[in-house]
Scaffold this active site. Structure first.
Site, mmCIF file in Angstrom:
data_model
loop_
_atom_site.group_PDB
_atom_site.id
_atom_site.type_symbol
_atom_site.label_atom_id
_atom_site.label_comp_id
_atom_site.label_asym_id
_atom_site.label_seq_id
_atom_site.Cartn_x
_atom_site.Cartn_y
_atom_site.Cartn_z
ATOM 1 C CB SER A 1 -0.865 0.013 1.266
ATOM 2 O OG SER A 1 -1.514 1.262 1.412
ATOM 3 C CE1 TYR B 1 -4.251 -2.230 5.454
ATOM 4 C CE2 TYR B 1 -3.288 -0.146 4.764
ATOM 5 C CZ TYR B 1 -3.916 -1.338 4.457
ATOM 6 O OH TYR B 1 -4.207 -1.628 3.137
HETATM 7 N N1 LIG Z 1 -8.813 -0.930 -1.114
HETATM 8 C C1 LIG Z 1 -7.802 -0.078 -0.987
HETATM 9 O O1 LIG Z 1 -7.971 1.141 -1.045
HETATM 10 C C2 LIG Z 1 -6.408 -0.588 -0.804
HETATM 11 C C3 LIG Z 1 -5.362 0.336 -0.899
HETATM 12 C C4 LIG Z 1 -4.053 -0.112 -0.750
HETATM 13 C C5 LIG Z 1 -3.803 -1.444 -0.500
HETATM 14 N N2 LIG Z 1 -4.841 -2.314 -0.398
HETATM 15 C C6 LIG Z 1 -4.507 -3.718 -0.139
HETATM 16 O O2 LIG Z 1 -5.071 -4.499 -1.173
HETATM 17 C C7 LIG Z 1 -5.370 -5.802 -0.674
HETATM 18 C C8 LIG Z 1 -6.812 -6.149 -0.958
HETATM 19 O O3 LIG Z 1 -7.644 -5.176 -0.364
HETATM 20 P P1 LIG Z 1 -9.177 -5.008 -0.732
HETATM 21 O O4 LIG Z 1 -9.450 -3.569 -0.669
HETATM 22 O O5 LIG Z 1 -9.504 -5.785 -1.947
HETATM 23 O O6 LIG Z 1 -9.823 -5.682 0.571
HETATM 24 P P2 LIG Z 1 -11.148 -6.538 0.793
HETATM 25 O O7 LIG Z 1 -11.462 -6.425 2.237
HETATM 26 O O8 LIG Z 1 -12.184 -6.175 -0.218
HETATM 27 O O9 LIG Z 1 -10.623 -8.000 0.469
HETATM 28 C C9 LIG Z 1 -9.673 -8.644 1.275
HETATM 29 C C10 LIG Z 1 -9.946 -10.130 1.224
HETATM 30 O O10 LIG Z 1 -8.979 -10.772 2.047
HETATM 31 C C11 LIG Z 1 -9.641 -11.765 2.802
HETATM 32 N N3 LIG Z 1 -8.901 -12.062 4.024
HETATM 33 C C12 LIG Z 1 -8.683 -11.229 5.069
HETATM 34 N N4 LIG Z 1 -7.995 -11.861 6.013
HETATM 35 C C13 LIG Z 1 -7.764 -13.131 5.563
HETATM 36 C C14 LIG Z 1 -7.108 -14.259 6.109
HETATM 37 N N5 LIG Z 1 -6.534 -14.231 7.314
HETATM 38 N N6 LIG Z 1 -7.036 -15.375 5.361
HETATM 39 C C15 LIG Z 1 -7.609 -15.423 4.146
HETATM 40 N N7 LIG Z 1 -8.258 -14.401 3.597
HETATM 41 C C16 LIG Z 1 -8.333 -13.245 4.292
HETATM 42 C C17 LIG Z 1 -11.004 -11.176 3.100
HETATM 43 O O11 LIG Z 1 -11.952 -12.168 3.460
HETATM 44 C C18 LIG Z 1 -11.327 -10.500 1.778
HETATM 45 O O12 LIG Z 1 -11.997 -11.373 0.900
HETATM 46 C C19 LIG Z 1 -5.023 -5.751 0.811
HETATM 47 O O13 LIG Z 1 -3.717 -6.227 0.999
HETATM 48 C C20 LIG Z 1 -5.087 -4.276 1.138
HETATM 49 O O14 LIG Z 1 -4.333 -3.955 2.261
HETATM 50 C C21 LIG Z 1 -6.141 -1.921 -0.539
#
Ligand SMILES: NC(=O)c1ccc[n+]([C@@H]2O[C@H](COP(=O)([O-])OP(=O)(O)OC[C@H]3O[C@@H](n4cnc5c(N)ncnc54)[C@H](O)[C@@H]3O)[C@@H](O)[C@H]2O)c1
Length: 256
Positions: free
Chosen positions: A142, A155
């Site tokens: 991120s 985070y």
């Molecule tokens: N959405 C954003 O703005 C953003 C920005 C920067 C980075 N990210 C990163 O992108 C990645 C995906 O984020 P997203 O926004 O799609 O999130 P999201 O919450 O939509 O999806 C995350 C998924 O991970 C799964 N998960 C969580 N913990 C788990 C575990 N212990 N074992 C197995 N599965 C698990 C959840 O069930 C979910 O399906 C993450 O690493 C997040 O930190 C997101």
């Protein structure tokens, strides 16, 4: 020729958001996808969507913070498909809080999923990638691993750790043809970020304010991050390792 033809890819957190978009795109590009998540119903929905398009995927219900689960993921991928070529460490959780407001339990929970999960998946994927003669690991970090957010202290720390782990692993396994790169997205329109907006007194105003800070005046769609992951997972990026690819619509370019 599709970009991941013949490849087997494990994608964690594939039940939602960015992980679901990556799993779908990789399958369209010819990969046999092992979709991993700890939420059974949305995970099955992701896999059903891929199969309905005529592509290949299977569901693996697992918690990335649990060592036995992670070893089972890699055994399943290699056992079912005979090889493992690509790992995408995407699963993560977000817990809001300034440092002094963060409980020790929340810190441990974030650490277990967001950092130890990446460590475990990488550790147990390496022998399989090695057996395949090389491969690619893509870590979804991120911009909050590069810059600070006062309300997401733990985070930020974990994402910084993911970037550091990416570089160390890239140096360790580069000689074996295993490339390791990280993507640093800005805000992406997924349930995780919607939850963050919804916690604000005026979610729509926060969303508009956030969008206005981007050079592109908008946040990303999950598919845009998926295309970056495809680049890093495929031979298109064959000379890129230890890379930290910032996919943030110009957000962090600005100082004032
Ligand atoms: N959405 C954003 O703005 C953003 C920005 C920067 C980075 N990210 C990163 O992108 C990645 C995906 O984020 P997203 O926004 O799609 O999130 P999201 O919450 O939509 O999806 C995350 C998924 O991970 C799964 N998960 C969580 N913990 C788990 C575990 N212990 N074992 C197995 N599965 C698990 C959840 O069930 C979910 O399906 C993450 O690493 C997040 O930190 C997101």
């Amino acid at each position: 020729m599709k970009r991941l033809d013949g490849k087997v890819a494990v994608v964690t957190g594939a039940a939602s958001g960015i992980g679901r978009a990556i799993a779908c795109l990789f399958a369209r590009e010819g990969a046999r996808v092992v979709a991993v998540d700890w939420k059974p119903e949305p995970l099955e929905a992701s896999v059903a969507g891929i199969l309905a398009e005529g592509h290949q995927a299977s569901a693996c219900l697992a918690d990335v913070s649990n060592s036995e689960d992670v070893q089972r993921i890699m055994r399943t991928a290699a056992g079912t498909h005979g090889r493992l070529d690509v790992l995408v460490n995407n699963a993560a959780i977000q817990i809001l809080g300034r440092l002094d407001e963060t409980s020790e339990e929340d810190w441990d929970r974030l650490q277990a999923v967001n950092l130890k999960g990446v460590f475990l998946c990488t550790k147990y994927a390496i022998p399989e990638l090695r057996r395949a003669g090389g491969g690619a690991i893509v870590n979804i970090a991120s911009i909050l691993g590069l810059v600070g957010d006062p309300d997401l202290a733990a985070y930020c720390a974990m994402k910084g750790g993911v970037i550091a782990l990416t570089r160390a692993a890239a140096l360790s396994y580069g000689p074996e043809g295993i490339r390791v790169n990280a993507i640093c997205p800005g805000d992406v329109d997924t349930p995780m970020v919607r939850e963050y907006y919804d916690a604000a007194p005026d979610p729509a105003a926060l969303r508009a304010e956030v969008s206005s800070k981007y050079a592109l005046r908008r946040i990303a769609a999950p598919e845009e991050i998926a295309r970056t992951a495809l680049f890093l997972a495929s031979e298109d990026s064959s000379f890129i390792t230890a890379g930290v690819v910032v996919a943030d619509g110009g957000l962090t370019a600005k100082c004032y």
